[in-house]
Scaffold this active site. Structure first.
Site, PDB file in Angstrom:
ATOM      1  N   ASP A  33      -7.478  -2.224  -5.668  1.00 26.34           N
ATOM      2  CA  ASP A  33      -8.693  -1.902  -4.915  1.00 26.34           C
ATOM      3  C   ASP A  33      -8.563  -0.417  -4.570  1.00 26.34           C
ATOM      4  O   ASP A  33      -8.135  -0.047  -3.487  1.00 26.34           O
ATOM      5  CB  ASP A  33      -8.743  -2.768  -3.648  1.00 26.34           C
ATOM      6  CG  ASP A  33     -10.067  -2.687  -2.937  1.00 26.34           C
ATOM      7  OD1 ASP A  33     -11.032  -2.189  -3.521  1.00 26.34           O
ATOM      8  OD2 ASP A  33     -10.135  -3.138  -1.770  1.00 26.34           O
TER       9      ASP A  33
ATOM     10  N   ASP B  30       0.864  -1.174   0.000  1.00 21.01           N
ATOM     11  CA  ASP B  30       0.000   0.000   0.000  1.00 21.01           C
ATOM     12  C   ASP B  30       0.900   1.222   0.000  1.00 21.01           C
ATOM     13  O   ASP B  30       1.968   1.208   0.630  1.00 21.01           O
ATOM     14  CB  ASP B  30      -0.891   0.010   1.260  1.00 21.01           C
ATOM     15  CG  ASP B  30      -2.063   0.968   1.135  1.00 21.01           C
ATOM     16  OD1 ASP B  30      -3.211   0.490   0.990  1.00 21.01           O
ATOM     17  OD2 ASP B  30      -1.837   2.196   1.182  1.00 21.01           O
TER      18      ASP B  30
ATOM     19  N   CYS C 118     -15.358   0.945  -4.547  1.00 21.30           N
ATOM     20  CA  CYS C 118     -16.682   0.794  -3.941  1.00 21.30           C
ATOM     21  C   CYS C 118     -17.424   2.118  -4.153  1.00 21.30           C
ATOM     22  O   CYS C 118     -17.843   2.775  -3.222  1.00 21.30           O
ATOM     23  CB  CYS C 118     -16.615   0.385  -2.476  1.00 21.30           C
ATOM     24  SG  CYS C 118     -15.598   1.451  -1.457  1.00 21.30           S
TER      25      CYS C 118
HETATM   26  C1  SAM Z   1     -10.190   0.937  -0.734  1.00 20.99           C
HETATM   27  S1  SAM Z   1      -8.764   1.037   0.236  1.00 20.99           S
HETATM   28  C2  SAM Z   1      -8.176  -0.612   0.205  1.00 20.99           C
HETATM   29  C3  SAM Z   1      -8.978  -1.578   1.016  1.00 20.99           C
HETATM   30  C4  SAM Z   1      -8.344  -2.950   1.120  1.00 20.99           C
HETATM   31  N1  SAM Z   1      -7.968  -3.479  -0.170  1.00 20.99           N
HETATM   32  C5  SAM Z   1      -9.235  -3.954   1.827  1.00 20.99           C
HETATM   33  O1  SAM Z   1      -9.874  -4.783   1.137  1.00 20.99           O
HETATM   34  O2  SAM Z   1      -9.294  -3.917   3.059  1.00 20.99           O
HETATM   35  C6  SAM Z   1      -7.671   1.859  -0.865  1.00 20.99           C
HETATM   36  C7  SAM Z   1      -6.203   1.858  -0.449  1.00 20.99           C
HETATM   37  O3  SAM Z   1      -5.457   2.405  -1.531  1.00 20.99           O
HETATM   38  C8  SAM Z   1      -4.332   3.055  -0.982  1.00 20.99           C
HETATM   39  N2  SAM Z   1      -3.805   3.965  -2.015  1.00 20.99           N
HETATM   40  C9  SAM Z   1      -4.119   5.228  -2.259  1.00 20.99           C
HETATM   41  N3  SAM Z   1      -3.433   5.715  -3.316  1.00 20.99           N
HETATM   42  C10 SAM Z   1      -2.654   4.712  -3.740  1.00 20.99           C
HETATM   43  C11 SAM Z   1      -1.696   4.577  -4.781  1.00 20.99           C
HETATM   44  N4  SAM Z   1      -1.414   5.579  -5.613  1.00 20.99           N
HETATM   45  N5  SAM Z   1      -1.072   3.417  -4.903  1.00 20.99           N
HETATM   46  C12 SAM Z   1      -1.356   2.374  -4.084  1.00 20.99           C
HETATM   47  N6  SAM Z   1      -2.266   2.441  -3.084  1.00 20.99           N
HETATM   48  C13 SAM Z   1      -2.900   3.588  -2.925  1.00 20.99           C
HETATM   49  C14 SAM Z   1      -4.851   3.726   0.250  1.00 20.99           C
HETATM   50  O4  SAM Z   1      -3.805   3.971   1.166  1.00 20.99           O
HETATM   51  C15 SAM Z   1      -5.869   2.709   0.764  1.00 20.99           C
HETATM   52  O5  SAM Z   1      -5.321   1.885   1.752  1.00 20.99           O
END
Ligand code: SAM
Length: 436
Positions: free
Chosen positions: A308, A264, A361
């Protein structure tokens, strides 16, 4: 506490949320802490009413001709719960903790017809979001959005690494008799949420949860995981792993064979993943908690890269109704930038013939089809494949799910789930294959 006092408490809490801009669940907790005489049943009843009031805020305010907390709460008890002005009068009579008696003007609001109100009022969503939501839901806009104002069930995913079908279901129903199998995911156990005054199902308190047999995960989110089609032996990168909900599902799909990498951009969000992996018995997950250079050895090697993506969460408005009124167009723009960045950065890890699965989502097309379209224009080595085909090929669907999901396919072959269409949160799922 009697119902009249509980209604008075809900009015007080709505006032705190509106005037002090407190997140709803915190405001309910704080009220409980300051009113120790209220038992757990009272707090659940009051919390349920507060969240229902936020769910129906626009339509109730319109009908009542007022946005005052008292109007919103009384209007919700009558218009959403079906109580009458007489019910309220008899509950309030002689109760020193009751709100003031209902006025004639208020009683008129309880039954006012609002079928001529604007779509955003009838569908209880922010007015600025109407053009976007109309793009995705068209003539069904109001019906679709009304389904976002209902309470959501609690969904569990049973963990194939530890337990199989009947044993998992029996373990849950022995403690929560109303639970039943899901309609879409073969691993889903649904705890219905029907009684507006009922307590939340205590899913996390049952022994099966403690043993790692079940995880809390919306059925729509389970379908998103299935779209990855991860199999034993696969190399899988969960690029936005956060607290690891999808990581656990991806590991279960591989049967602990092959390798799942969890990463992440914000390493602090990975903190919760470790005890969850242990509880679930997920032994083939490597958590990479450094910057993106810690993934350099994975470039061009992954069978599946799962994005995600960070999003507005508009698809979860049933569960977080205050979020729908707080969300701004500016926040939507910020999410769009992060989504493009995540997709562009994640693509390089996909091997030729491998898949990039893009999930939000959210129901805003700006976060979904528009992002995929933009990505495909920038990355000619990828083509979009049918998400429904991918989910069917995973072998993880329940009988009859295909018919429901077929109604959720968009023009490009992605799935857009919603409470009305699929009785799930509003997940968007696109499958992109590297062909070059
Ligand atoms: C919807 S949440 C993920 C939920 C997780 N997959 C779960 O099922 O519990 C989105 C995640 O994307 C991360 N994020 C935001 N920008 C990002 C990027 N450019 N690259 C990778 N991750 C990113 C955020 O820190 C966050 O934890």
């Amino acid at each position: 506490m009697r119902d009249a006092g509980r209604i008075a408490a809900a009015i007080e809490i709505i006032d705190a949320i509106e005037t002090r801009h407190r997140p709803a669940r915190n405001a309910v907790k704080e009220w409980g802490r300051d009113h120790r005489f209220a038992g757990s049943g009272d707090r659940a009843w009051i919390g349920g009413l507060v969240l229902d009031t936020l769910r129906h805020k626009a339509s109730v305010a319109f009908a009542m001709g007022s946005e005052a907390p008292r109007a919103l709460v009384l209007g919700t008890v009558t218009r959403a719960w079906g109580w009458t002005a007489d019910d309220l009068a008899s509950k309030f009579a002689g109760d020193e903790h009751a709100p003031d008696p209902v006025t004639e003007e208020e009683a008129a609001g309880f039954t006012r017809d609002i079928s001529g109100a604007p779509a955003n009022v009838q569908g209880d969503f922010p007015a600025w979001a109407e053009p976007s939501l109309k793009r995705v839901f068209g003539k069904d806009l109001i019906t679709e959005m009304q389904a976002f104002a209902a309470r959501a069930p609690v969904d569990l995913r049973f963990n194939g690494l530890k337990v199989q079908g009947d044993k998992a279901i029996n373990a849950v129903t022995s403690k929560i008799p109303s639970a039943h199998t899901g309609a879409l995911s073969a691993s889903c156990i649904r705890i219905p949420q029907t009684d507006p005054t009922g307590k939340n199902a205590p899913a996390e308190s049952i022994p099966a949860y403690g043993k790692g047999w079940v995880e809390v995960q919306d059925e729509g989110s389970q379908i998103a995981g299935l779209a990855a089609g991860a199999q034993a032996g696969d190399q899988v990168l969960d690029f936005c792993a956060g607290a690891g909900g999808k990581t656990l599902e991806l590991s279960a799909m591989t049967g602990n064979a092959g390798q799942v990498y969890a990463w992440d951009v914000d390493w602090r969000r990975l903190r919760a993943i470790f005890p969850r992996l242990q509880r679930a018995g997920a032994r083939n997950v490597q958590v990479r908690d450094g910057d993106e250079t810690t993934l350099s050895d994975l470039e061009g090697r992954m069978d599946v890269v799962f994005v995600d993506a960070p999003c507005t969460g508009s698809g979860t408005w049933r569960r977080r109704p205050d979020a729908k009124w707080r969300l701004s167009e500016k926040q939507l723009e910020q999410r769009i930038e992060q989504q493009d960045e995540a997709l562009d950065n994640a693509a390089k890890y996909v091997k030729p013939g491998g898949r990039l699965v893009y999930v939000t989502c959210s129901v805003f097309p700006e976060e979904n089809a528009d992002r995929v379209e933009g990505f495909l224009a920038r990355e000619p080595d990828f083509v979009q494949r049918s998400t429904l085909d991918a989910v069917l090929a995973s072998g993880g669907l329940a009988d009859g799910a295909e018919n429901v999901l077929a109604k959720c396919v968009d023009e490009s072959g992605a799935l857009q789930l919603s409470p009305h269409r699929s009785a799930t949160d509003g997940f968007y799922i696109a499958v992109l294959e590297r062909v070059g």
